[in-house]
Design a protein around this motif. Structure first.
Motif, PDB file in Angstrom:
ATOM      1  N   UNK A 176      56.540  67.231   5.896  1.00 20.50           N
ATOM      2  CA  UNK A 176      56.019  67.624   4.588  1.00 20.50           C
ATOM      3  C   UNK A 176      54.553  67.238   4.425  1.00 20.50           C
ATOM      4  N   UNK A 177      54.195  66.045   4.857  1.00 23.07           N
ATOM      5  CA  UNK A 177      52.813  65.604   4.723  1.00 23.07           C
ATOM      6  C   UNK A 177      51.879  66.459   5.577  1.00 23.07           C
ATOM      7  N   UNK A 178      52.341  66.853   6.766  1.00 22.60           N
ATOM      8  CA  UNK A 178      51.535  67.726   7.619  1.00 22.60           C
ATOM      9  C   UNK A 178      51.293  69.072   6.954  1.00 22.60           C
ATOM     10  N   UNK A 179      52.341  69.608   6.329  1.00 15.57           N
ATOM     11  CA  UNK A 179      52.220  70.919   5.689  1.00 15.57           C
ATOM     12  C   UNK A 179      51.342  70.871   4.442  1.00 15.57           C
ATOM     13  N   UNK A 180      51.311  69.724   3.760  1.00 16.10           N
ATOM     14  CA  UNK A 180      50.513  69.591   2.542  1.00 16.10           C
ATOM     15  C   UNK A 180      49.015  69.486   2.865  1.00 16.10           C
ATOM     16  N   UNK A 181      48.710  68.844   3.973  1.00 20.82           N
ATOM     17  CA  UNK A 181      47.320  68.684   4.350  1.00 20.82           C
ATOM     18  C   UNK A 181      46.553  67.731   3.463  1.00 20.82           C
ATOM     19  N   UNK A 182      47.240  66.842   2.766  1.00 17.25           N
ATOM     20  CA  UNK A 182      46.583  65.862   1.901  1.00 17.25           C
ATOM     21  C   UNK A 182      46.752  64.467   2.488  1.00 17.25           C
ATOM     22  N   UNK A 183      45.930  63.559   1.998  1.00 15.43           N
ATOM     23  CA  UNK A 183      45.977  62.176   2.472  1.00 15.43           C
ATOM     24  C   UNK A 183      46.928  61.384   1.572  1.00 15.43           C
ATOM     25  N   UNK A 184      48.010  60.876   2.158  1.00 15.94           N
ATOM     26  CA  UNK A 184      48.958  60.073   1.392  1.00 15.94           C
ATOM     27  C   UNK A 184      48.343  58.699   1.134  1.00 15.94           C
ATOM     28  N   UNK A 185      48.611  58.137  -0.063  1.00 14.89           N
ATOM     29  CA  UNK A 185      47.965  56.882  -0.448  1.00 14.89           C
ATOM     30  C   UNK A 185      48.914  55.685  -0.433  1.00 14.89           C
ATOM     31  N   UNK A 186      50.238  55.943  -0.366  1.00 14.02           N
ATOM     32  CA  UNK A 186      51.191  54.833  -0.308  1.00 14.02           C
ATOM     33  C   UNK A 186      52.545  55.334   0.152  1.00 14.02           C
ATOM     34  N   UNK A 187      53.297  54.442   0.798  1.00  9.32           N
ATOM     35  CA  UNK A 187      54.661  54.765   1.239  1.00  9.32           C
ATOM     36  C   UNK A 187      55.623  53.800   0.560  1.00  9.32           C
ATOM     37  N   UNK A 188      56.675  54.330  -0.048  1.00  8.86           N
ATOM     38  CA  UNK A 188      57.798  53.531  -0.547  1.00  8.86           C
ATOM     39  C   UNK A 188      59.030  54.009   0.212  1.00  8.86           C
ATOM     40  N   UNK A 189      59.638  53.124   0.981  1.00 11.29           N
ATOM     41  CA  UNK A 189      60.744  53.547   1.841  1.00 11.29           C
ATOM     42  C   UNK A 189      61.952  52.642   1.690  1.00 11.29           C
ATOM     43  N   UNK A 190      63.133  53.269   1.727  1.00 10.09           N
ATOM     44  CA  UNK A 190      64.381  52.525   1.863  1.00 10.09           C
ATOM     45  C   UNK A 190      64.484  52.049   3.314  1.00 10.09           C
ATOM     46  N   UNK A 191      65.405  51.135   3.588  1.00 13.37           N
ATOM     47  CA  UNK A 191      65.567  50.679   4.971  1.00 13.37           C
ATOM     48  C   UNK A 191      66.492  51.604   5.748  1.00 13.37           C
ATOM     49  N   UNK A 192      67.669  51.900   5.183  1.00 13.81           N
ATOM     50  CA  UNK A 192      68.610  52.778   5.871  1.00 13.81           C
ATOM     51  C   UNK A 192      68.283  54.242   5.589  1.00 13.81           C
ATOM     52  N   UNK A 193      67.868  54.967   6.631  1.00 16.59           N
ATOM     53  CA  UNK A 193      67.444  56.365   6.470  1.00 16.59           C
ATOM     54  C   UNK A 193      68.218  57.274   7.417  1.00 16.59           C
TER      55      UNK A 193
END
Length: 608
Positions: A501-518
């Motif tokens: 998704x980030x590749x397709x958006x072409x924008x710079x992400x500013x932060x990641x919030x992630x769960x542990x179990x994915x």
């Protein structure tokens, strides 16, 4: 008989030990017997024909030799036969040796004068008595030897037409009966000693087994608490996020707001329970690593006074923290948790009066004490108050009176720190808890930098935040909550989907919030690492998870990731996000969220 070890098993074990003890000394007794008979024959051989003693003596030598071979075989391979078979073999050899003695002594009596007859009877009696008294381990072989060796001469004396022989026979029988009785008693004492020995060995093994079982059960309980806590935290986290959003809805009716308030109260109680279970699980599983350093008790008192003043005033209680300038050596986070639980417990169980928190210097130590004028604790309840979920005068399990885990956490944390916790109480008069801690040697506290206030944190509006969350409900709630704060959000359930998704958006992400179990077999720590490889190693990140395991904590700590445990209030999440931004934007010290043992105390709320 003790459970777990059957009577037959114990009998077999004792029997094997008896055989072993008997065979250790068997050679000495056997060779002594054949030597004594040889000397006896040597004394009387001139007065008796050779056929009265030679066959019996030769046969006794043969029996003794075979018995020695059998004993040697036992010592080399005791498993060659079972205990019963070894005992039977010993009994047969004893019987054969007894027959040799009995036949030889009787034949000698027929040809010897009275003086030598008394000599032969005396030697035979002493040998029989020695066999009965020395071989106290196995009673059957010596009994057979005595009967076989004494019966022939006794019978010969009884058939003689002489009163002296009859009296001698009776005296001999009475003497041997006494000797056999004494031998039986000694054998019984030996058997009882072996019985007690095996019981003690079984008790030691059973105690060790129960200890191992208890340790496994305790570890299983901790794993269960961790797993159950994680599974419960996921839906509760989603519920809390949605309830937080509902609070800002303007069109809610008065009744709807009341329902929402009750729902939030119930959810808050559930969160308190999960947090307490998390603390119990960590303390039991030794997942908390204490950090002992000097700090001022005054600053901790000031924080707690601000925290509990309003709660005490609402109940009409006088809460006082005495001035204390002492510097102690302990873990500040765990000490704060202990004292907060003690003060909270005092407020909960004090209907009226006052609560005093103060310090006393005691021989190089500091006693931190919490006194209240509450309901007190009955003497019969004292052993139970540190147990999980036990509450004084709350048999109905009213959640408004707490969960009954506070003192259990206090006890575990005090033991982890090595501090002494004492309690003095009188029913209806109040209680006094005292925690004895060591004073700092230098008397100078190295205080940590104050946490960045929310007022100086960067504004979240317009930030592009990537949310990687396995649970759909939580993902949706996070999207809505972050968007309500003005953030732009992109969400996914796995690292691969997020990168796509980030590749397709072409924008710079500013932060990641992630769960542990994915999904996709990549955990949250790995997902953050992969995204940082693409968009910069300095990209702010937060691990937002319900997984409270020690392994997860270690992975996050090694990666330098702050952790926020689910469920968390909206303002707590907001502060964690701004702290994470601040650690990169203004190079503040590593934020306190990286230590999962410390609970976040929000200084300012994030508004809608």
């Amino acid at each position: 008989m003790l459970g777990g070890m059957t009577t037959q098993n114990e009998h077999n074990a004792i029997e094997a030990e008896l055989v072993n003890a008997s065979f250790r000394n068997a050679n000495d007794l056997n060779f002594a017997g054949v030597l004594i008979l040889s000397l006896l024959v040597f004394v009387v051989q001139d007065a008796t024909p050779w056929w009265t003693w030679l066959p019996g003596l030769v046969f006794l030598y043969l029996v003794t030799l075979l018995r020695a071979i059998e004993i040697r075989r036992y010592r080399r391979t005791p498993e060659y036969r079972n205990s019963r078979q070894w005992i039977f073999g010993q009994t047969v050899y004893s019987g054969l040796a007894g027959i040799c003695w009995g036949v030889v002594s009787t034949l000698l009596l027929m040809y010897l004068p009275t003086a030598l007859q008394l000599f032969v009877l005396t030697v035979s009696t002493v040998v029989a008595a020695t066999t009965a008294s020395e071989d106290i381990v196995l009673v059957l072989p010596p009994r057979v030897f005595i009967l076989a060796s004494i019966s022939p001469p006794v019978l010969w004396m009884l058939i003689q037409d002489d009163q002296m022989y009859i009296v001698l026979a009776i005296m001999l029988l009475a003497f041997l009966a006494i000797v056999i009785t004494i031998g039986n008693k000694k054998s019984h004492l030996f058997t009882e000693a072996q019985h007690l020995r095996f019981q003690n060995e079984f008790l030691a093994k059973e105690l060790s087994r129960q200890r191992d079982l208890l340790e496994r059960t305790n570890k299983s309980k901790s794993r269960f608490l961790a797993a159950a806590s994680h599974d419960l935290r996921q839906p509760v986290a989603a519920l809390m996020i949605f309830l937080e959003q509902l609070e800002f809805e303007q069109h809610l009716s008065i009744k709807g707001k009341g329902v929402l308030e009750h729902a939030q109260q119930a959810t808050s109680s559930m969160c308190s329970l999960l947090d307490s279970l998390l603390d119990i699980s960590r303390l039991d599983g030794q997942a908390i690593r204490k950090s002992i350093r000097p700090f001022s008790i005054r600053k901790l008192f000031d924080e707690m006074e601000d925290e509990f003043r309003q709660l005490a005033e609402q109940k009409g209680l006088r809460l006082k923290f005495s001035a204390c300038s002492a510097v102690i050596e302990s873990d500040r986070v765990l000490m704060g948790q202990i004292l907060r639980n003690l003060v909270s417990n005092a407020i909960r169980y004090t209907p009226a009066g006052r609560i005093l928190v103060g310090c006393r210097h005691r021989q190089g130590m500091l006693s931190i004490e919490v006194h209240d004028t509450g309901i007190g604790i009955a003497e019969d309840q004292l052993p139970k108050i540190f147990e999980e979920f036990y509450q004084v005068d709350n048999s109905e399990r009213d959640r408004q009176q707490g969960l009954g885990l506070g003192l259990s956490i206090v006890d575990r944390a005090a033991r982890l720190l090595g501090h002494t916790l004492t309690l003095t109480t009188r029913l209806g008069m109040g209680s006094s808890f005292a925690l004895t801690v060591p004073l700092a040697k230098t008397g100078v506290a190295k205080e940590q930098s104050a946490p960045l206030q929310a007022a100086t944190a960067p504004v979240l509006a317009g930030r592009l935040i990537a949310v990687i969350e396995n649970e759909g409900n939580i993902r949706a709630g996070m999207n809505n909550l972050l968007q309500s704060w003005g953030c732009r959000v992109v969400s996914a359930d796995s690292a691969a989907n997020m990168i796509e998704q980030l590749d397709s958006m072409g924008e710079i992400v500013e932060m990641i919030i992630s769960d542990f179990g994915l999904r996709g077999g990549v955990n949250g720590v790995e997902a953050i690492a992969r995204i940082r490889q693409r968009w910069g190693a300095e990209l702010p990140a937060l691990l937002f998870t319900g997984d409270i395991s020690k392994e997860t904590h270690t992975l996050a700590k090694n990666a330098g990731l702050p952790i926020l445990y689910k469920p968390a209030k909206a303002e707590t999440l907001c502060e964690a996000i701004t702290d994470a931004f601040g650690s990169f934007d203004i190079q503040k010290p590593k934020n306190r969220m990286s230590d999962p043992n410390e609970k976040v105390d929000l200084q300012a709320k994030c508004n809608e």
